[in-house]
Design a protein around this motif. Structure first.
Motif, PDB file in Angstrom:
ATOM      1  N   VAL A   1      -9.570   0.631  -1.456  1.00  0.00           N
ATOM      2  CA  VAL A   1      -9.525  -0.835  -1.436  1.00  0.00           C
ATOM      3  C   VAL A   1     -10.742  -1.383  -0.706  1.00  0.00           C
ATOM      4  CG1 VAL A   1      -8.315  -2.763  -0.337  1.00  0.00           C
ATOM      5  CG2 VAL A   1      -7.049  -1.130  -1.710  1.00  0.00           C
ATOM      6  N   THR A   2     -11.132  -0.728   0.385  1.00  0.00           N
ATOM      7  CA  THR A   2     -12.212  -1.238   1.238  1.00  0.00           C
ATOM      8  C   THR A   2     -13.601  -0.926   0.713  1.00  0.00           C
ATOM      9  OG1 THR A   2     -12.219   0.764   2.572  1.00  0.00           O
ATOM     10  CG2 THR A   2     -10.799  -1.040   3.322  1.00  0.00           C
TER      11      THR A   2
ATOM     12  N   VAL B   1      -6.970  -5.162  -5.584  1.00  0.00           N
ATOM     13  CA  VAL B   1      -6.065  -5.564  -4.501  1.00  0.00           C
ATOM     14  C   VAL B   1      -6.039  -7.081  -4.358  1.00  0.00           C
ATOM     15  CG1 VAL B   1      -7.851  -5.442  -2.714  1.00  0.00           C
ATOM     16  CG2 VAL B   1      -5.464  -5.060  -2.091  1.00  0.00           C
TER      17      VAL B   1
ATOM     18  N   LEU C   1      -2.342  -6.373   2.434  1.00  0.00           N
ATOM     19  CA  LEU C   1      -2.751  -5.921   1.101  1.00  0.00           C
ATOM     20  C   LEU C   1      -1.544  -5.860   0.178  1.00  0.00           C
ATOM     21  CD1 LEU C   1      -5.019  -2.925   2.170  1.00  0.00           C
ATOM     22  CD2 LEU C   1      -5.687  -5.307   1.773  1.00  0.00           C
TER      23      LEU C   1
ATOM     24  N   ARG D   1      -6.131   2.703   1.143  1.00  0.00           N
ATOM     25  CA  ARG D   1      -6.983   1.796   1.932  1.00  0.00           C
ATOM     26  C   ARG D   1      -8.469   2.104   1.734  1.00  0.00           C
ATOM     27  NH1 ARG D   1      -3.734  -1.335   4.760  1.00  0.00           N
ATOM     28  NH2 ARG D   1      -1.666  -0.576   5.267  1.00  0.00           N
TER      29      ARG D   1
ATOM     30  N   ALA E   1       0.844  -1.200   0.000  1.00  0.00           N
ATOM     31  CA  ALA E   1       0.000   0.000   0.000  1.00  0.00           C
ATOM     32  C   ALA E   1       0.880   1.250   0.000  1.00  0.00           C
ATOM     33  CB  ALA E   1      -0.934  -0.011   1.208  1.00  0.00           C
TER      34      ALA E   1
ATOM     35  N   ARG F   1      -5.775  -9.644  -1.277  1.00  0.00           N
ATOM     36  CA  ARG F   1      -5.842  -9.712   0.182  1.00  0.00           C
ATOM     37  C   ARG F   1      -5.261 -11.039   0.645  1.00  0.00           C
ATOM     38  NH1 ARG F   1      -9.484  -6.110   2.477  1.00  0.00           N
ATOM     39  NH2 ARG F   1     -10.697  -4.979   0.932  1.00  0.00           N
TER      40      ARG F   1
END
Length: 74
Positions: free
Chosen positions: A33-34, A43, A53, A30, A15, A45
């Motif tokens: 990504v979320t 991404v 990540l 982040r 990241a 995981r």
């Protein structure tokens, strides 16, 4: 070497790496990504709850191509 082999031979990015490359904060990465913000950043995981990540260079390049507006202008 095929495209798939080249993709697997490239080191995965963190990241922090992606944030530095895009000139944004790690929090921005982040959030994208979320799903808190869009567009979604592709991404990988590794793990569940507190997942590690990682990002593929090709995915980041494709993300930039898809989200670049007016590529020839200012």
């Amino acid at each position: 070497m095929s495209g798939a082999e080249q993709q697997h031979s490239s080191p995965l990015l963190t990241a922090k790496d992606v944030a530095r490359e895009l000139s944004v904060s790690e929090a921005w990465v982040r959030d994208h990504v979320t799903g808190r913000r869009s567009p979604a950043l592709p991404v990988i995981r590794l793990g569940e709850r507190k997942a590690v990540l990682r990002f593929r260079r090709a995915d980041i390049d494709r993300f930039l191509q898809l989200h670049t507006r007016n590529p020839g202008g200012l």
